[in-house]
Design a protein around this motif. Structure first.
Motif, mmCIF file in Angstrom:
data_model
loop_
_atom_site.group_PDB
_atom_site.id
_atom_site.type_symbol
_atom_site.label_atom_id
_atom_site.label_comp_id
_atom_site.label_asym_id
_atom_site.label_seq_id
_atom_site.Cartn_x
_atom_site.Cartn_y
_atom_site.Cartn_z
ATOM 1 N N ASP A 119 -16.188 70.357 53.518
ATOM 2 C CA ASP A 119 -17.501 70.600 54.008
ATOM 3 C C ASP A 119 -18.525 70.219 52.914
ATOM 4 O O ASP A 119 -19.683 69.727 53.179
ATOM 5 N N TYR A 120 -18.022 70.736 51.518
ATOM 6 C CA TYR A 120 -19.222 70.125 50.578
ATOM 7 C C TYR A 120 -19.148 68.788 50.395
ATOM 8 O O TYR A 120 -20.287 68.331 50.158
ATOM 9 N N GLN A 121 -17.802 67.894 50.504
ATOM 10 C CA GLN A 121 -17.908 66.364 50.383
ATOM 11 C C GLN A 121 -18.889 65.814 51.613
ATOM 12 O O GLN A 121 -19.630 65.068 51.153
ATOM 13 N N SER A 122 -18.806 66.490 52.617
ATOM 14 C CA SER A 122 -19.570 66.088 53.727
ATOM 15 C C SER A 122 -21.141 66.043 53.635
ATOM 16 O O SER A 122 -21.864 65.385 54.231
ATOM 17 N N LYS A 123 -21.455 67.146 52.676
ATOM 18 C CA LYS A 123 -22.909 67.274 52.452
ATOM 19 C C LYS A 123 -23.325 66.582 51.255
ATOM 20 O O LYS A 123 -24.440 66.184 50.705
ATOM 21 N N THR A 124 -22.493 66.091 50.263
ATOM 22 C CA THR A 124 -22.845 65.429 48.840
ATOM 23 C C THR A 124 -22.312 64.147 48.798
ATOM 24 O O THR A 124 -22.982 63.489 47.783
ATOM 25 N N LEU A 125 -21.258 63.761 49.433
ATOM 26 C CA LEU A 125 -20.620 62.315 49.455
ATOM 27 C C LEU A 125 -20.829 61.459 50.651
ATOM 28 O O LEU A 125 -20.999 61.878 51.672
ATOM 29 N N ALA A 126 -20.916 60.082 50.376
ATOM 30 C CA ALA A 126 -20.925 59.050 51.352
ATOM 31 C C ALA A 126 -19.449 59.056 52.073
ATOM 32 O O ALA A 126 -18.804 58.152 52.084
ATOM 33 N N VAL A 127 -19.093 60.191 52.479
ATOM 34 C CA VAL A 127 -17.463 60.050 53.215
ATOM 35 C C VAL A 127 -17.970 60.419 54.692
ATOM 36 O O VAL A 127 -18.627 60.949 55.363
ATOM 37 N N ALA A 128 -17.330 59.366 55.421
ATOM 38 C CA ALA A 128 -17.468 59.295 56.915
ATOM 39 C C ALA A 128 -17.001 60.648 57.569
ATOM 40 O O ALA A 128 -15.842 61.049 57.252
ATOM 41 N N PRO A 129 -17.681 61.294 58.551
ATOM 42 C CA PRO A 129 -17.352 62.596 59.012
ATOM 43 C C PRO A 129 -15.979 62.740 59.841
ATOM 44 O O PRO A 129 -15.377 63.700 59.744
ATOM 45 N N TRP A 130 -15.910 61.300 60.620
ATOM 46 C CA TRP A 130 -14.461 61.497 61.099
ATOM 47 C C TRP A 130 -13.324 61.465 60.219
ATOM 48 O O TRP A 130 -12.421 61.958 60.551
ATOM 49 N N ASP A 131 -13.568 60.743 59.021
ATOM 50 C CA ASP A 131 -12.536 60.703 57.931
ATOM 51 C C ASP A 131 -12.093 62.129 57.574
ATOM 52 O O ASP A 131 -11.026 62.830 57.136
ATOM 53 N N ILE A 132 -13.407 63.073 57.454
ATOM 54 C CA ILE A 132 -13.205 64.571 56.833
ATOM 55 C C ILE A 132 -12.700 65.151 57.893
ATOM 56 O O ILE A 132 -11.319 65.929 57.786
ATOM 57 N N ILE A 133 -12.813 65.098 59.250
ATOM 58 C CA ILE A 133 -12.172 65.672 60.537
ATOM 59 C C ILE A 133 -10.638 65.426 60.583
ATOM 60 O O ILE A 133 -9.724 66.174 60.767
ATOM 61 N N ASP A 134 -10.310 64.058 60.722
ATOM 62 C CA ASP A 134 -8.832 63.636 60.548
ATOM 63 C C ASP A 134 -8.256 64.277 59.462
ATOM 64 O O ASP A 134 -6.957 64.706 59.501
ATOM 65 N N ARG A 135 -8.571 64.280 58.141
ATOM 66 C CA ARG A 135 -7.968 64.778 57.121
ATOM 67 C C ARG A 135 -7.916 66.201 57.260
ATOM 68 O O ARG A 135 -6.454 66.555 57.067
ATOM 69 N N PHE A 136 -8.577 66.913 57.618
ATOM 70 C CA PHE A 136 -8.424 68.468 57.745
ATOM 71 C C PHE A 136 -7.350 68.704 58.742
ATOM 72 O O PHE A 136 -6.343 69.491 58.705
ATOM 73 N N VAL A 137 -7.630 68.183 60.107
ATOM 74 C CA VAL A 137 -6.731 68.384 61.130
ATOM 75 C C VAL A 137 -5.319 68.048 60.873
ATOM 76 O O VAL A 137 -4.306 68.651 61.282
ATOM 77 N N LEU A 138 -5.127 66.767 60.286
ATOM 78 C CA LEU A 138 -3.837 66.190 60.222
ATOM 79 C C LEU A 138 -3.094 67.163 59.129
ATOM 80 O O LEU A 138 -1.815 67.124 59.012
ATOM 81 N N THR A 139 -3.754 67.506 58.085
ATOM 82 C CA THR A 139 -3.216 68.438 57.151
ATOM 83 C C THR A 139 -2.668 69.803 57.502
ATOM 84 O O THR A 139 -1.656 70.130 57.534
ATOM 85 N N VAL A 140 -3.379 70.222 58.534
ATOM 86 C CA VAL A 140 -3.200 71.421 59.333
ATOM 87 C C VAL A 140 -1.704 71.065 60.089
ATOM 88 O O VAL A 140 -0.949 71.836 60.128
ATOM 89 N N SER A 141 -1.539 70.209 60.814
ATOM 90 C CA SER A 141 -0.625 69.744 61.486
ATOM 91 C C SER A 141 0.693 69.378 60.732
ATOM 92 O O SER A 141 1.655 69.397 61.235
ATOM 93 N N THR A 142 0.434 68.918 59.554
ATOM 94 C CA THR A 142 1.772 68.336 58.949
ATOM 95 C C THR A 142 2.155 69.370 57.742
ATOM 96 O O THR A 142 3.009 69.110 56.791
ATOM 97 N N ARG A 143 1.600 70.609 57.672
ATOM 98 C CA ARG A 143 1.739 71.485 56.667
ATOM 99 C C ARG A 143 3.222 72.280 56.890
ATOM 100 O O ARG A 143 3.957 71.730 57.818
ATOM 101 N N ASN A 144 3.727 72.708 55.758
ATOM 102 C CA ASN A 144 5.137 73.578 55.724
ATOM 103 C C ASN A 144 5.029 74.690 56.624
ATOM 104 O O ASN A 144 3.764 75.395 56.985
#
Length: 320
Positions: free
Chosen positions: A289-314
């Motif tokens: 969330d902090y990166q989305s407000k301060t860095l030039a990171v595409a929002p879909w990349d942020i969404i993808d990273r979080f959701v896929l991290t949730v789905s591939t966790r132990n």
């Protein structure tokens, strides 16, 4: 006179305003509440025209502006006889003094949406609407159209029927000699299959393939910033419910101000997470969330990273 239209049914809201317009014989003035000041609100409520001009003024979501909402409550009985004030509110706080005063001073009109639980009523309404405009559709076609017009409700998890979309579809079919399934498909796209909560639920259950399909659908239909905002809200609710061990779903619903049905679904996902994974994922959500407000990171990349991290966790067992 004050009318308070309550609910999220855009079609019903439009119909009620149209009926008032016809009855009063004036054009509705929709005023942007975001640009309204106390002085301009006073002019609307208390303004007196030398020519006794009849006005129909529509204000949407005024309750989001607490100072104006409170002041209107104080002025509720001062509305000029020449002015009809229509307040359109999706979900106002019914505990406020202003709301209670306005309800007593005016007339309340319910504009609750039809839902997947009242599909038969929606199908009957649709066939009647179509018939009134000279369009003949079968029961099966009505059922198909209602299915296509279901939209997810991020709060209650009960899909709602978009009557406005169906009304537009009927209008588009007026000039069709014979309504076919192909004609319906041309004027009414299929309903969206997934919502943000569906994505989190799929991710919680580690269904990576379904998660990727859902993300692809959202990319094609939704604004990424809206999806991201909903994602953080949904995760915060999910994390709070998972950490509330031994607390009833009714209490969770009350504490989080969410629908009891949602609270039960959140609790059902708790066994899929360990306390450590909840903390780690919450920290990741905060960082993204902090990166989305301060860095030039595409929002879909942020969404993808979080959701896929949730789905591939132990799994919880793997962390033990």
């Amino acid at each position: 006179m004050i009318y308070l239209i309550l609910g999220t049914n855009g079609y019903r809201v439009r119909q009620e305003i149209a009926a008032l317009t016809k009855r009063l014989g004036v054009r509705a003035e929709t005023i942007d509440a975001d640009r309204l000041s106390l002085n301009s609100l006073a002019d609307i409520v208390r303004g007196v025209s030398l020519f006794r001009e009849t006005r129909l003024v529509v204000l949407r979501q005024l309750s989001e502006h607490k100072e104006l909402w409170a002041k209107l409550g104080e002025w509720a009985r001062d509305v000029s006889a020449d002015t009809t004030l229509v307040l359109v509110e999706a979900k106002p706080d019914k505990r406020t003094k202003a709301y209670k005063t306005l309800v007593r001073a005016g007339e309340v009109i319910a504009a609750e949406p039809l839902t997947e639980r009242t599909r038969s009523a929606a199908e009957t309404w649709l066939r009647d609407l179509a018939r009134a405009q000279g369009v003949e559709i079968s029961r099966a076609q009505a059922a198909n159209m209602v299915s296509r017009a279901l939209i997810p409700n991020e709060t209650s998890r009960i899909a709602e029927v978009d009557q406005l979309q169906l009304a537009h579809a009927v209008k588009a079919l007026v000039n069709v000699d014979t309504v076919t399934d192909e004609a319906i498909a041309a004027v009414l796209p299929p309903a969206r299959e997934f919502s943000v909560f569906d994505i989190l639920e799929l991710a919680a259950r580690r269904d990576v393939r379904a998660v990727q399909k859902a993300l692809s659908e959202l990319r094609a239909t939704d604004d990424p910033y809206k999806v991201m905002a909903l994602l953080w809200v949904q995760w915060a609710q999910l994390a709070a419910a998972m950490m509330a061990e031994g607390v009833s779903s009714a209490q969770i619903a009350s504490d989080l101000a969410i629908h009891p049905f949602v609270a039960k679904k959140l609790q059902a996902l708790a066994p899929y997470f360990s306390a450590a994974s909840v903390r780690e994922l919450t920290q990741l959500a905060a960082e993204l969330d902090y990166q989305s407000k301060t860095l030039a990171v595409a929002p879909w990349d942020i969404i993808d990273r979080f959701v896929l991290t949730v789905s591939t966790r132990n799994s919880p067992q793997e962390n033990e």
